[in-house]
Design a protein around this motif. Structure first.
Motif, PDB file in Angstrom:
ATOM      1  N   LYS A   1       0.756  -1.224  -0.169  1.00  0.00           N
ATOM      2  CA  LYS A   1       0.029   0.051  -0.105  1.00  0.00           C
ATOM      3  C   LYS A   1       1.028   1.375   0.100  1.00  0.00           C
ATOM      4  O   LYS A   1       0.641   2.143  -0.754  1.00  0.00           O
ATOM      5  CB  LYS A   1      -0.920  -0.026   1.350  1.00  0.00           C
TER       6      LYS A   1
ATOM      7  N   LEU B   1       0.560   3.498  -3.274  1.00  0.00           N
ATOM      8  CA  LEU B   1      -0.467   4.668  -3.001  1.00  0.00           C
ATOM      9  C   LEU B   1       0.237   5.972  -2.374  1.00  0.00           C
ATOM     10  O   LEU B   1      -0.318   6.921  -2.468  1.00  0.00           O
ATOM     11  CB  LEU B   1      -1.681   4.213  -2.274  1.00  0.00           C
TER      12      LEU B   1
ATOM     13  N   ALA C   1     -10.114   2.267 -15.275  1.00  0.00           N
ATOM     14  CA  ALA C   1      -9.860   2.102 -13.922  1.00  0.00           C
ATOM     15  C   ALA C   1      -8.329   1.711 -13.711  1.00  0.00           C
ATOM     16  O   ALA C   1      -7.640   2.086 -12.911  1.00  0.00           O
ATOM     17  CB  ALA C   1     -10.971   1.274 -12.743  1.00  0.00           C
ATOM     18  N   ILE C   2      -8.025   0.532 -14.518  1.00  0.00           N
ATOM     19  CA  ILE C   2      -6.740   0.056 -14.393  1.00  0.00           C
ATOM     20  C   ILE C   2      -5.956   1.071 -15.009  1.00  0.00           C
ATOM     21  O   ILE C   2      -4.564   1.183 -14.276  1.00  0.00           O
ATOM     22  CB  ILE C   2      -6.544  -1.258 -15.496  1.00  0.00           C
TER      23      ILE C   2
ATOM     24  N   PHE D   1      -5.238   3.735 -12.032  1.00  0.00           N
ATOM     25  CA  PHE D   1      -4.417   3.042 -11.052  1.00  0.00           C
ATOM     26  C   PHE D   1      -2.979   3.126 -11.481  1.00  0.00           C
ATOM     27  O   PHE D   1      -2.013   3.276 -10.672  1.00  0.00           O
ATOM     28  CB  PHE D   1      -4.950   1.905 -10.594  1.00  0.00           C
TER      29      PHE D   1
ATOM     30  N   TYR E   1      -1.407   6.511 -11.266  1.00  0.00           N
ATOM     31  CA  TYR E   1      -1.217   6.934 -10.018  1.00  0.00           C
ATOM     32  C   TYR E   1       0.139   6.035  -9.518  1.00  0.00           C
ATOM     33  O   TYR E   1       1.031   6.724  -8.813  1.00  0.00           O
ATOM     34  CB  TYR E   1      -2.275   6.973  -9.150  1.00  0.00           C
ATOM     35  N   ALA E   2       0.170   5.082  -9.487  1.00  0.00           N
ATOM     36  CA  ALA E   2       1.127   4.014  -8.819  1.00  0.00           C
ATOM     37  C   ALA E   2       2.547   4.553  -9.290  1.00  0.00           C
ATOM     38  O   ALA E   2       3.539   4.530  -8.759  1.00  0.00           O
ATOM     39  CB  ALA E   2       0.713   2.608  -9.005  1.00  0.00           C
TER      40      ALA E   2
END
Length: 136
Positions: free
Chosen positions: A5, A9, A50-51, A54, A57-58
């Motif tokens: 995480k 994130l 969505a993938i 993400f 962002y990652a």
């Protein structure tokens, strides 16, 4: 917060090269099918979006932590968007060059170099200490 995480994130702290690659490669593999997806159903379109969001962002979180490990300000991430220069900068600066030994303005060395056993700073280097995010 668990290590995965934090790695994917959070924008806090520093990350060593090994962990950068161990998290970046799965993110890249995860986003690859969306590059070839042609569209077709609303559900698959939403999943691809969505993938992609993400993964972007990652990637930002991973890159910022590597820049901090190299003792560079996070705004250097804009260089990665430059055509031709960006991928080369990311490969060399983030993926190949070692981080700053010892603590820097962004936190302690993730390899534990330049720290006393009690947590303070010292000039000695503990090259054998390995504090990877994958380990307990």
């Amino acid at each position: 917060m668990n290590n995965q995480k934090w790695a994917l994130l959070s924008f806090e702290g520093r990350m060593r090269r090994r962990d950068y690659w161990l998290y970046s490669i799965p993110v890249l593999v995860m986003i690859m099918p969306t590059f070839f997806y042609q569209g077709g159903s609303v559900v698959l379109d939403a999943l691809a979006l969505a993938i992609s969001l993400f993964a972007i962002y990652a990637s930002f979180a991973l890159n910022v932590k590597r820049l901090r490990d190299r003792n560079k300000a996070p705004w250097w991430i804009v260089v990665t968007f430059l055509p031709l220069v960006g991928p080369l900068f990311a490969l060399i600066e983030l993926g190949m060059l070692d981080g700053t030994p010892g603590p820097n303005q962004y936190g302690p060395d993730p390899k534990g170099r330049g720290q006393k056993p009690g947590g303070g700073d010292d000039v000695h280097k503990d090259e054998d200490k390995d504090t990877a995010v994958f380990e307990g």
